[in-house]
Design a protein around this motif. Sequence first.
Motif, PDB file in Angstrom:
ATOM      1  N   MET A  57       0.874  -1.160   0.000  1.00 20.15           N
ATOM      2  CA  MET A  57       0.000   0.000   0.000  1.00 20.15           C
ATOM      3  C   MET A  57       0.921   1.222   0.000  1.00 20.15           C
ATOM      4  SD  MET A  57      -3.367   1.137   0.699  1.00 20.15           S
ATOM      5  CE  MET A  57      -3.986  -0.476   0.959  1.00 20.15           C
ATOM      6  N   VAL A  58       0.901   1.952  -1.115  1.00 15.79           N
ATOM      7  CA  VAL A  58       1.846   3.062  -1.254  1.00 15.79           C
ATOM      8  C   VAL A  58       1.238   4.430  -0.941  1.00 15.79           C
ATOM      9  CG1 VAL A  58       3.329   1.840  -2.886  1.00 15.79           C
ATOM     10  CG2 VAL A  58       1.421   3.222  -3.751  1.00 15.79           C
ATOM     11  N   TYR A  59      -0.094   4.495  -0.858  1.00 21.79           N
ATOM     12  CA  TYR A  59      -0.732   5.782  -0.566  1.00 21.79           C
ATOM     13  C   TYR A  59      -2.089   5.546   0.075  1.00 21.79           C
ATOM     14  CZ  TYR A  59      -3.265  10.159  -1.288  1.00 21.79           C
ATOM     15  OH  TYR A  59      -4.007  11.292  -1.095  1.00 21.79           O
ATOM     16  N   VAL A  60      -2.371   6.317   1.122  1.00 18.90           N
ATOM     17  CA  VAL A  60      -3.698   6.334   1.735  1.00 18.90           C
ATOM     18  C   VAL A  60      -4.086   7.796   1.909  1.00 18.90           C
ATOM     19  CG1 VAL A  60      -5.095   5.734   3.746  1.00 18.90           C
ATOM     20  CG2 VAL A  60      -3.330   4.149   2.959  1.00 18.90           C
TER      21      VAL A  60
ATOM     22  N   TYR B 261     -10.307   4.019   2.711  1.00 17.93           N
ATOM     23  CA  TYR B 261     -10.064   5.390   2.267  1.00 17.93           C
ATOM     24  C   TYR B 261      -9.605   5.308   0.817  1.00 17.93           C
ATOM     25  CZ  TYR B 261      -9.995   7.052   7.147  1.00 17.93           C
ATOM     26  OH  TYR B 261     -10.324   7.380   8.442  1.00 17.93           O
ATOM     27  N   SER B 262      -9.398   6.454   0.192  1.00 12.57           N
ATOM     28  CA  SER B 262      -8.789   6.457  -1.130  1.00 12.57           C
ATOM     29  C   SER B 262      -7.368   5.934  -0.971  1.00 12.57           C
ATOM     30  CB  SER B 262      -8.743   7.872  -1.702  1.00 12.57           C
ATOM     31  OG  SER B 262     -10.043   8.358  -1.896  1.00 12.57           O
ATOM     32  N   CYS B 263      -7.012   4.953  -1.770  1.00 11.75           N
ATOM     33  CA  CYS B 263      -5.680   4.383  -1.604  1.00 11.75           C
ATOM     34  C   CYS B 263      -5.151   3.882  -2.940  1.00 11.75           C
ATOM     35  CB  CYS B 263      -5.687   3.262  -0.569  1.00 11.75           C
ATOM     36  SG  CYS B 263      -6.856   1.951  -0.880  1.00 11.75           S
ATOM     37  N   ILE B 264      -3.841   3.732  -2.971  1.00 18.80           N
ATOM     38  CA  ILE B 264      -3.178   3.174  -4.145  1.00 18.80           C
ATOM     39  C   ILE B 264      -2.419   1.942  -3.680  1.00 18.80           C
ATOM     40  CG2 ILE B 264      -1.447   3.539  -5.948  1.00 18.80           C
ATOM     41  CD1 ILE B 264      -2.100   6.558  -5.756  1.00 18.80           C
ATOM     42  N   LYS B 265      -2.727   0.819  -4.358  1.00 21.34           N
ATOM     43  CA  LYS B 265      -2.060  -0.439  -4.054  1.00 21.34           C
ATOM     44  C   LYS B 265      -1.309  -0.879  -5.303  1.00 21.34           C
ATOM     45  CE  LYS B 265      -6.075  -2.327  -2.948  1.00 21.34           C
ATOM     46  NZ  LYS B 265      -7.220  -1.583  -2.506  1.00 21.34           N
TER      47      LYS B 265
ATOM     48  N   ILE C  26      -6.455  10.339   3.457  1.00 24.01           N
ATOM     49  CA  ILE C  26      -7.470  10.531   4.500  1.00 24.01           C
ATOM     50  C   ILE C  26      -7.917  11.989   4.473  1.00 24.01           C
ATOM     51  CG2 ILE C  26      -7.945  10.449   6.978  1.00 24.01           C
ATOM     52  CD1 ILE C  26      -5.865   8.219   7.198  1.00 24.01           C
ATOM     53  N   PRO C  27      -9.196  12.225   4.213  1.00 26.65           N
ATOM     54  CA  PRO C  27      -9.692  13.607   4.195  1.00 26.65           C
ATOM     55  C   PRO C  27      -9.521  14.268   5.566  1.00 26.65           C
ATOM     56  CG  PRO C  27     -11.365  12.060   3.402  1.00 26.65           C
ATOM     57  CD  PRO C  27     -10.235  11.259   3.944  1.00 26.65           C
ATOM     58  N   LYS C  28      -9.135  15.503   5.559  1.00 24.64           N
ATOM     59  CA  LYS C  28      -8.922  16.233   6.820  1.00 24.64           C
ATOM     60  C   LYS C  28     -10.242  16.690   7.411  1.00 24.64           C
ATOM     61  CE  LYS C  28      -4.366  17.987   5.506  1.00 24.64           C
ATOM     62  NZ  LYS C  28      -3.677  16.823   5.875  1.00 24.64           N
ATOM     63  N   GLY C  29     -10.349  16.573   8.731  1.00 21.45           N
ATOM     64  CA  GLY C  29     -11.492  17.113   9.454  1.00 21.45           C
ATOM     65  C   GLY C  29     -12.783  16.335   9.359  1.00 21.45           C
ATOM     66  N   GLN C  30     -12.765  15.114   8.888  1.00 21.19           N
ATOM     67  CA  GLN C  30     -13.995  14.317   8.804  1.00 21.19           C
ATOM     68  C   GLN C  30     -13.960  13.233   9.882  1.00 21.19           C
ATOM     69  OE1 GLN C  30     -14.897  12.885   4.909  1.00 21.19           O
ATOM     70  NE2 GLN C  30     -14.958  14.918   4.010  1.00 21.19           N
ATOM     71  N   VAL C  31     -14.280  13.646  11.102  1.00 23.28           N
ATOM     72  CA  VAL C  31     -14.233  12.746  12.252  1.00 23.28           C
ATOM     73  C   VAL C  31     -15.205  11.586  12.098  1.00 23.28           C
ATOM     74  CG1 VAL C  31     -14.517  12.595  14.763  1.00 23.28           C
ATOM     75  CG2 VAL C  31     -13.528  14.656  13.738  1.00 23.28           C
ATOM     76  N   ASP C  32     -16.392  11.851  11.546  1.00 21.95           N
ATOM     77  CA  ASP C  32     -17.375  10.780  11.401  1.00 21.95           C
ATOM     78  C   ASP C  32     -16.892   9.705  10.422  1.00 21.95           C
ATOM     79  OD1 ASP C  32     -17.730  13.227  10.033  1.00 21.95           O
ATOM     80  OD2 ASP C  32     -19.647  12.588   9.207  1.00 21.95           O
ATOM     81  N   GLN C  33     -16.013  10.063   9.483  1.00 17.97           N
ATOM     82  CA  GLN C  33     -15.473   9.047   8.585  1.00 17.97           C
ATOM     83  C   GLN C  33     -14.530   8.120   9.354  1.00 17.97           C
ATOM     84  OE1 GLN C  33     -13.763  10.399   4.902  1.00 17.97           O
ATOM     85  NE2 GLN C  33     -13.674   8.327   4.080  1.00 17.97           N
ATOM     86  N   GLU C  34     -13.765   8.655  10.294  1.00 17.68           N
ATOM     87  CA  GLU C  34     -12.898   7.817  11.128  1.00 17.68           C
ATOM     88  C   GLU C  34     -13.729   6.818  11.930  1.00 17.68           C
ATOM     89  OE1 GLU C  34      -9.949   9.454  13.719  1.00 17.68           O
ATOM     90  OE2 GLU C  34      -9.163  10.762  12.155  1.00 17.68           O
ATOM     91  N   GLU C  35     -14.852   7.284  12.467  1.00 18.02           N
ATOM     92  CA  GLU C  35     -15.739   6.397  13.231  1.00 18.02           C
ATOM     93  C   GLU C  35     -16.314   5.311  12.327  1.00 18.02           C
ATOM     94  OE1 GLU C  35     -18.621   8.931  15.115  1.00 18.02           O
ATOM     95  OE2 GLU C  35     -17.081  10.017  16.227  1.00 18.02           O
ATOM     96  N   GLU C  36     -16.649   5.678  11.097  1.00 15.07           N
ATOM     97  CA  GLU C  36     -17.191   4.707  10.137  1.00 15.07           C
ATOM     98  C   GLU C  36     -16.126   3.664   9.769  1.00 15.07           C
ATOM     99  OE1 GLU C  36     -18.775   4.823   5.590  1.00 15.07           O
ATOM    100  OE2 GLU C  36     -19.455   6.452   6.906  1.00 15.07           O
ATOM    101  N   VAL C  37     -14.889   4.108   9.584  1.00 12.93           N
ATOM    102  CA  VAL C  37     -13.796   3.186   9.270  1.00 12.93           C
ATOM    103  C   VAL C  37     -13.553   2.239  10.442  1.00 12.93           C
ATOM    104  CG1 VAL C  37     -11.295   3.047   8.861  1.00 12.93           C
ATOM    105  CG2 VAL C  37     -12.695   4.650   7.541  1.00 12.93           C
ATOM    106  N   LEU C  38     -13.569   2.765  11.650  1.00 15.96           N
ATOM    107  CA  LEU C  38     -13.394   1.922  12.838  1.00 15.96           C
ATOM    108  C   LEU C  38     -14.491   0.872  12.916  1.00 15.96           C
ATOM    109  CD1 LEU C  38     -11.986   1.150  15.463  1.00 15.96           C
ATOM    110  CD2 LEU C  38     -13.316   2.946  16.615  1.00 15.96           C
ATOM    111  N   LYS C  39     -15.716   1.274  12.656  1.00 10.80           N
ATOM    112  CA  LYS C  39     -16.839   0.320  12.680  1.00 10.80           C
ATOM    113  C   LYS C  39     -16.658  -0.745  11.603  1.00 10.80           C
ATOM    114  CE  LYS C  39     -21.929   0.156  12.491  1.00 10.80           C
ATOM    115  NZ  LYS C  39     -21.913  -1.262  12.415  1.00 10.80           N
TER     116      LYS C  39
END
Length: 192
Positions: A1-4, A126-130, A6-19
Amino acid sequence: MVYVGIPKGQVDQEEEVLKTIQDGDSDELTIKRFTESREKPGALWHIYAAKDTEKIREFLKKVAEEQGQENPVDHDPIHDQSWYLDRSLRKRLHQEYGVQGWAIVQFLGDVVFIPAGAPHQVHNLYSCIKVAEDFVSPEHVKHCFWLTQEFRYLSHTHTNHEDKLQVKNVIYHAVKDAVGILRANESSLSRP
């Protein structure tokens, strides 16, 4: 995984990823990598043993029939990549067929090796490059050859119809190189 990304300031997205990571049956150490170490998760993988392929295929056909979908002969529920096994389907697969896979969260910089013929699915967090690379190891040539034969029965318009691994070419060149090395060292091999 060479790039991830993560949008800045979107706390609810972090919670969604954790879930998603938790619902994906990830272990506690993986969850801590995200929550405590603040590493960047890019993708959630579910990888199954190659020996369970037929059970998974049978399960997916069964679920498709229950949902009123057709199962054409020249299509394959695994190679079509038209299914994502969510938590309830993974649980059902385990209960009805005894099949359980491994959940792997791929963080920035991580590498994931998928054994030949192992059914797998990936969910980008998240948006990523593999960067992906197919290879044939000597231990898995037989299985890779079997996969190539499986692809031949897919419809001609199917994206996996062709032999992407070129297994026959790999075997040919490996044998050619081995014979060349043996011939080059023939005189030293025949001495007592």
